[in-house]
Design a protein around this motif. Structure first.
Motif, PDB file in Angstrom:
ATOM      1  N   CYS A   9       4.165 -13.789  -2.691  1.00 38.91           N
ATOM      2  CA  CYS A   9       4.311 -13.105  -3.976  1.00 38.91           C
ATOM      3  C   CYS A   9       5.769 -12.817  -4.295  1.00 38.91           C
ATOM      4  N   LEU A  10       6.178 -13.213  -5.496  1.00 36.71           N
ATOM      5  CA  LEU A  10       7.492 -12.860  -6.019  1.00 36.71           C
ATOM      6  C   LEU A  10       7.330 -12.575  -7.510  1.00 36.71           C
ATOM      7  N   ASN A  11       7.333 -11.292  -7.842  1.00 43.96           N
ATOM      8  CA  ASN A  11       7.210 -10.849  -9.231  1.00 43.96           C
ATOM      9  C   ASN A  11       5.923 -11.363  -9.891  1.00 43.96           C
ATOM     10  N   GLU A  12       4.808 -10.996  -9.299  1.00 42.04           N
ATOM     11  CA  GLU A  12       3.502 -11.414  -9.818  1.00 42.04           C
ATOM     12  C   GLU A  12       2.636 -10.220 -10.219  1.00 42.04           C
ATOM     13  N   ALA A  13       3.251  -9.127 -10.629  1.00 41.18           N
ATOM     14  CA  ALA A  13       2.492  -7.926 -10.974  1.00 41.18           C
ATOM     15  C   ALA A  13       1.484  -8.192 -12.085  1.00 41.18           C
ATOM     16  N   ALA A  14       1.830  -9.052 -13.028  1.00 41.96           N
ATOM     17  CA  ALA A  14       0.924  -9.327 -14.144  1.00 41.96           C
ATOM     18  C   ALA A  14      -0.283 -10.151 -13.716  1.00 41.96           C
ATOM     19  N   THR A  37      11.087  -7.722  -7.864  1.00 38.11           N
ATOM     20  CA  THR A  37      11.802  -6.659  -8.574  1.00 38.11           C
ATOM     21  C   THR A  37      10.888  -5.960  -9.572  1.00 38.11           C
ATOM     22  N   ASP A  38       9.616  -6.361  -9.593  1.00 35.92           N
ATOM     23  CA  ASP A  38       8.653  -5.666 -10.445  1.00 35.92           C
ATOM     24  C   ASP A  38       7.747  -4.813  -9.554  1.00 35.92           C
ATOM     25  N   ASP A  39       6.572  -4.455 -10.040  1.00 36.48           N
ATOM     26  CA  ASP A  39       5.681  -3.565  -9.289  1.00 36.48           C
ATOM     27  C   ASP A  39       4.628  -4.328  -8.481  1.00 36.48           C
ATOM     28  N   SER A  40       4.927  -5.551  -8.090  1.00 34.10           N
ATOM     29  CA  SER A  40       3.940  -6.375  -7.386  1.00 34.10           C
ATOM     30  C   SER A  40       3.346  -5.664  -6.167  1.00 34.10           C
ATOM     31  N   ALA A  41       4.203  -5.122  -5.318  1.00 37.56           N
ATOM     32  CA  ALA A  41       3.723  -4.488  -4.082  1.00 37.56           C
ATOM     33  C   ALA A  41       2.834  -3.294  -4.392  1.00 37.56           C
ATOM     34  N   ALA A  42       3.236  -2.482  -5.352  1.00 37.61           N
ATOM     35  CA  ALA A  42       2.458  -1.293  -5.715  1.00 37.61           C
ATOM     36  C   ALA A  42       1.125  -1.684  -6.330  1.00 37.61           C
TER      37      ALA A  42
END
Length: 215
Positions: A9-14, A37-42
């Motif tokens: 995963c790299l910036n896949e929050a959406a 750099t987005d909220d992917s992990a959260a």
């Protein structure tokens, strides 16, 4: 039998909510955050996924970190950008679980012409031809959905940590005499741009990485 699904995963929050809500029963998601750099992990943690942080940049590094963190006997890998449907995961895991194959690769079948640009499709066809010539394995796609047994995969001693990782998996598995096969999976419009071939630099790196593996 339970299955662990590694999602580099790299910036896949959406995309993650759609992906994680479609997991088949018995599948545990391991989202490997590779410096988002987005909220992917959260987002992944909120939706119940196991989150692993991989500080070494690269697709292969994220895949391998997920493989090492997995606990299930059978481990699958799939992109986290919603270009593949987790509900079709059983197509690649079932033959491994049943003992009919050692490595299954998902052959992407685009749902429309716009999903897979012609130049990337042509490049993939040439890569597949070179794989068949190098290994003798009748693959037509080095798809990003695949499955094998965790201990055996770790035993391959994979060293590539960038975009050559899936190719090295196939080459080393073939050299080890594994039973390798492919099954069809739908290829959907991805969420966002490809992290590997979405830029000229990324595409050039991918070609370089894979050429090194084939040599």
């Amino acid at each position: 039998m339970s299955v662990d699904l590694v999602l580099p995963c790299l910036n896949e929050a959406a995309a993650l909510p759609w992906v994680l809500e479609r997991l088949p029963p018995g599948v545990r998601a391991i989202v490997v955050d590779n410096g988002s750099t987005d909220d992917s992990a959260a987002v992944a943690a909120h939706l119940g996924a196991t989150v692993v942080h991989c500080e070494i940049k690269g697709y292969g590094a994220a895949c391998h970190a997920g493989l090492e963190a997995a606990e299930a006997d059978v481990v699958a890998v799939m992109d986290a950008d919603a270009s593949l449907d987790p509900r079709q995961l059983v197509r690649v895991t079932a033959p491994v679980v049943a003992g009919r194959a050692d490595l299954i690769v998902g052959r992407r079948r685009p749902v429309s012409r716009q999903v897979w640009p012609w130049h990337l499709r042509l490049a993939n066809a040439e890569l597949s031809r070179r794989i068949r010539r190098r290994t003798g394995v009748a693959l037509h796609d080095l798809g990003p959905m695949r499955a094998g047994r965790r201990t055996a995969l770790l035993g391959l001693g994979l060293t590539d940590r960038r975009s050559g990782y899936p190719l090295e998996t196939v080459v080393r598995a073939a050299d080890a005499g594994w039973r390798i096969a492919e099954v069809d999976v739908d290829y959907l419009p991805r969420s966002g741009r490809s992290k590997v071939t979405g830029t000229p630099l990324g595409a050039a790196r991918a070609v370089l990485d894979m050429s090194k593996v084939l040599r």
